[in-house]
Enzyme design. Structure first.
Site, PDB file in Angstrom:
ATOM      1  CD  GLU A 173      -3.119  -1.034   2.115  1.00 43.97           C
ATOM      2  OE1 GLU A 173      -3.049  -0.254   3.084  1.00 43.97           O
ATOM      3  OE2 GLU A 173      -4.109  -1.785   1.936  1.00 43.97           O
ATOM      4  CD  GLU A 292      -3.754  -5.875   3.006  1.00 41.78           C
ATOM      5  OE1 GLU A 292      -4.626  -5.192   3.587  1.00 41.78           O
ATOM      6  OE2 GLU A 292      -2.536  -5.629   3.064  1.00 41.78           O
TER       7      GLU A 292
END
Ligand code: AHR
Length: 506
Positions: A173, A292
């Site tokens: 991320e 995710e």
């Protein structure tokens, strides 16, 4: 009762299913590692400190690959802290989760745990506080056979054979302002390119995933992937996607719209990646790693994310899942299977305690949350090729999506056994569904092996330590097979699995 129809044909194939889409995730976060998979002294723990009850439930859940060690954690992690004699390992501050990290569990322990549970590792490297040099050093430590300082260090640490880790994530991320040392798309794209270059020089057999956007509603969504891939298109195999579904408006029909949003995101990121390919005049196709995904919004207050006083293994992100969450998880699995031509890896985030299908009490029992069941059934029954589903279903409109068919379904066919599995969600909350399934060209005569349904009249029902079997799958007696046709009655608000095997095929 609403009527729906699902048609597939043996010749109309989406793709072989890459079973790495049934992955999970263990981060050094809260109680995922400590008192999750690892708890020396627990009555079921083995000599390595691995909880036996969690290993057993993990085997039943059946993830094929597990991402480690983070997550946000990895962007501040020094891999060297987690190898070598446990007594010599440093205790550190984990800035991502405001916790104290003892490093008693690290690389070689995780690899041991993967072997014990027969799971492939998916490793994320730190591209936050660190960079290409540490990534290539760590890869040499893990995968080089021997005769160099780092590979011999692994041997000194008691691991003779290389770990041979194949799947690597280039950071986590990196677009998120919360990420330790987040980056602009240009900064990250350059670093991803250079890191990939070094890592492939150490071990050309690895597969690499670049970070995509951390959510589809990030302001840079789409543009981020475009820029990042402009830099590292030739170096990577995957671009990642992340999503956490929310029901903040407390409306189950709206919540079900998240499933359509996931499908849309997959198609959007495929389009962006293929757009980069077009600009580069390349026939290469970047695959998607949805590394995710889950439902997560209840355990998201500041107190769920950080606790004062730098505790060890605090209770963080301990989301309790209910019936509607399990249905959304089932729907997400259907969407990913229906996009099996481009989604080749995915990780349910996470495995245990932290937004996990498995819960534990320190020193106490382990149990299955509601979302455990659709995942476990998908890993158990989905083998072979995904067939292109033609669906006829009434639909409804919601704020989350303009057209949501009540029926959400996919079909997976295993030619080697003649077994065909239908996964189907009835998103109507008050009406049963009469589903007619036509399996064309898959055998004129079939046996019904399983007809399973997950349903509860209360969408907010949960499984707890004291009542672990409130929401569990049952047999559905209302399924009949007649030649190529299956007729099934599906309860309102239910997840369904129908497994049939052809007695003969052309
Ligand atoms: O899975 C929990 C966290 O969610 C991860 O650490 C991070 O990558 C994401 O924001």
């Amino acid at each position: 009762m609403i009527s729906t129809r699902l048609v597939v044909d043996r010749d109309f194939v989406v793709s072989d299913l890459d079973r790495r889409i049934f992955g999970s995730f263990v981060e050094h976060l809260g109680r995922a590692v400590y008192t999750g998979i690892y708890e020396p002294g627990h009555p079921t723990a083995d000599e390595r400190g691995f909880r036996g009850d969690v290993m057993e439930l993990t085997r039943e859940l059946g993830p094929t690959i597990v991402r480690y060690p983070g997550g946000n954690f990895v962007s501040g992690y020094n891999w060297e802290d987690g190898v070598g004699p446990a007594a010599d390992r440093p205790v550190r501050l984990d800035l991502a989760w405001a916790s104290t990290e003892t490093n008693q569990f690290g690389t070689n322990e995780f690899m041991e745990w993967c072997k014990a549970t027969d799971i492939e590792p998916m490793w994320a490297v730190n591209l936050g506080t660190r960079g290409p040099d540490e990534a290539r050093e760590f890869l040499e430590y893990c995968n080089h056979p021997g005769g160099t300082a780092l590979s011999d260090l692994r041997k000194q640490h008691g691991v003779e054979a290389p770990h041979d880790i194949k799947f690597w994530c280039l950071g986590n991320e990196m677009d998120g302002p919360w990420q330790i040392c987040s980056k602009t798309a240009d900064e990250y794209g350059r670093i991803a390119h250079e890191t990939a270059k070094l890592m492939r020089l150490v071990d050309p057999t690895i597969q690499l995933a670049a970070c995509g956007s951390s959510q589809h509603n990030m302001p840079t969504y789409g543009k981020w992937e475009d820029t990042v891939l402009e830099h590292c298109f030739d170096d990577v195999d995957f671009i990642s996607l992340h999503t956490y579904f929310e029901n903040r408006g407390d409306s189950t029909p709206e919540f079900f719209g998240c499933i359509e949003q996931m499908d849309l995101s997959i198609k959007e990121i495929v389009a962006v990646a293929d757009g980069v390919a077009a600009r580069k005049h390349s026939t290469k196709r970047i695959m998607l790693s949805f590394d995710e995904w889950n439902v997560w919004y209840k355990a998201r207050s500041i107190n769920d994310l950080r606790k004062p006083g730098w505790p060890e293994a605090p209770r963080l992100l301990e989301e309790i899942y209910n019936t509607e969450d399990a249905l959304v998880v089932g729907g997400a699995l259907i969407v990913m299977m229906n996009n099996a031509d481009r989604v080749k890896a995915a990780c349910l985030a996470q495995l245990v305690n932290v937004i996990g299908p498995i819960m534990t009490e320190p020193g106490g029992p382990a149990w299955r949350q509601t979302i455990f069941y659709p995942f476990a059934q998908a890993t158990r029954f989905a083998h072979g090729k995904v067939l292109r589903p033609v669906i006829e279903s009434p639909s409804y409109e919601a704020k989350t999506h303009p057209e949501i068919p009540y029926l959400c379904a996919c079909v997976v066919d295993d030619e080697s056994t003649g077994t065909t599995t239908v996964f189907a969600l009835n998103r109507h909350l008050t009406e049963s569904m009469q589903l007619r399934i036509e399996l064309r060209g898959l055998g004129m005569s079939r046996t019904l092996d399983h007809a399973l349904a997950l349903h509860h009249s209360n969408m907010k029902a949960t499984n707890t330590k004291d009542a672990p079997n409130t929401v569990v799958p049952e047999n559905n007696p209302h399924v009949q097979v007649d030649g190529e046709t299956i007729l099934a009655e599906l309860k309102p608000g239910s997840w369904n699995v129908i497994v049939t095997t052809a007695t003969a095929r052309r």
